[in-house]
Scaffold this motif. Structure first.
Motif, PDB file in Angstrom:
ATOM      1  N   HIS A  47       1.521   3.962   2.096  1.00 29.33           N
ATOM      2  CA  HIS A  47       1.814   4.348   3.338  1.00 29.33           C
ATOM      3  C   HIS A  47       3.396   4.719   3.345  1.00 29.33           C
TER       4      HIS A  47
ATOM      5  N   ASP B 191       5.923   3.985   5.105  1.00 28.02           N
ATOM      6  CA  ASP B 191       6.552   3.055   5.615  1.00 28.02           C
ATOM      7  C   ASP B 191       6.448   1.849   4.839  1.00 28.02           C
ATOM      8  N   HIS B 192       5.886   1.867   3.653  1.00 36.44           N
ATOM      9  CA  HIS B 192       5.680   0.820   2.825  1.00 36.44           C
ATOM     10  C   HIS B 192       6.025   0.880   1.666  1.00 36.44           C
TER      11      HIS B 192
ATOM     12  N   HIS C 228       0.939  -1.284  -0.038  1.00 34.41           N
ATOM     13  CA  HIS C 228       0.040   0.076   0.020  1.00 34.41           C
ATOM     14  C   HIS C 228       0.742   1.313   0.130  1.00 34.41           C
TER      15      HIS C 228
ATOM     16  N   ASP D 106      -0.257  -4.280   6.145  1.00 36.20           N
ATOM     17  CA  ASP D 106      -0.717  -3.629   7.220  1.00 36.20           C
ATOM     18  C   ASP D 106      -2.162  -4.415   7.643  1.00 36.20           C
TER      19      ASP D 106
ATOM     20  N   HIS E   9       7.034  -4.684  11.256  1.00 36.87           N
ATOM     21  CA  HIS E   9       6.119  -3.417  11.377  1.00 36.87           C
ATOM     22  C   HIS E   9       6.458  -3.192  13.021  1.00 36.87           C
TER      23      HIS E   9
HETATM   24 ZN    ZN Z   1       2.283   0.231   8.048  1.00 33.62          ZN
END
Ligand code: ZN
Length: 231
Positions: free
Chosen positions: A47, A49-50, A45, A126, A194
């Motif tokens: 975000h 951090d991804h 996705h 996530d 994560h």
């Molecule tokens: Zn995340």
């Protein structure tokens, strides 16, 4: 199969011919990959951090790399390329040597089930049991139901390796998602992810009494660049 922890939720899984790089966003180092391997970037996705768009520049280093991106990652028409594959939740895809099944995240985007060279790998993105203290009860109950519904789709599935969130921000509920996943599936090697650089949480879960009997094949992560060779 060789696994390398790159950073946060980013892992590299190296098979005989194919290399899967999950949720790389530019932090941490990708291990050395020999030229004859086919590289795939899989980003669950949008975000930060991804995923970051800077990873497209890595195609110069890994010619022929394929990018599998969740559809919530927005691209301008001129950024669309034939080596970029957009995926949505609860679909199946065949891309070169990979058979892919996607699940619906309880946050944003997808989780991955990837089959390649006879190995089955799960990466959650996530998709997690996000139980927040302070959220209202109905929200948390709804989350629990949605998480279980999605993981139940994998009931009794075998995985050679699975990457599942262990997020210390969830206080006492930090291990719930991993626990439920391990109870439902037959997972040979489980890796936490994560955890926002909080390596202590990776150790703490082993002493968590509710997790006793579930972590026989759990791999504690201690630093970026850590490697495991799984047979
Ligand atoms: Zn995340």
């Amino acid at each position: 199969m060789k696994i390398t922890f790159i950073c946060h939720s980013s892992f590299c899984a190296e098979l005989e011919k194919n290399v899967l790089i999950f949720d790389y966003y530019g932090d941490g180092e990708i291990p050395e990959i020999s030229k004859d391997h086919q590289v795939y970037f899989l980003n669950s996705h949008a975000h930060p951090d991804h995923f970051k768009k800077e990873i497209f520049g890595l195609r110069e280093k890994y010619p022929g790399a394929e990018y599998l991106l969740s559809r919530d990652i927005r691209l301008r028409p001129e950024e669309q390329r034939e080596w970029i594959h957009r995926v949505k939740a609860r679909e199946e895809y065949r891309i070169k040597d990979l058979c892919i099944q996607t699940l619906r995240s309880t946050d944003q985007g997808v989780a991955w089930v990837v089959e390649a060279e006879g190995k089955r790998i799960y990466h959650a993105g996530d998709l997690n049991w996000w139980h927040w203290e302070g959220e209202d009860k109905a929200w948390n109950n709804n989350m629990a139901a949605n998480y279980k519904k999605e993981v139940d789709r994998l009931a009794e599935h075998f995985f050679d390796a699975a990457f599942v969130p262990l997020d210390p921000r969830l206080s006492g509920a930090y291990y719930w998602g991993m626990k439920y996943f391990l109870e439902q599936t037959d997972t040979a090697h489980i890796f936490p992810m994560h955890f926002w650089g909080d390596y202590e949480v990776c150790r703490r879960v082993k002493a968590q009494k509710e997790m006793q009997g579930l972590l026989e094949h759990y791999h504690t992560i201690e630093h970026q660049g850590q490697e495991w060779v799984l047979c």
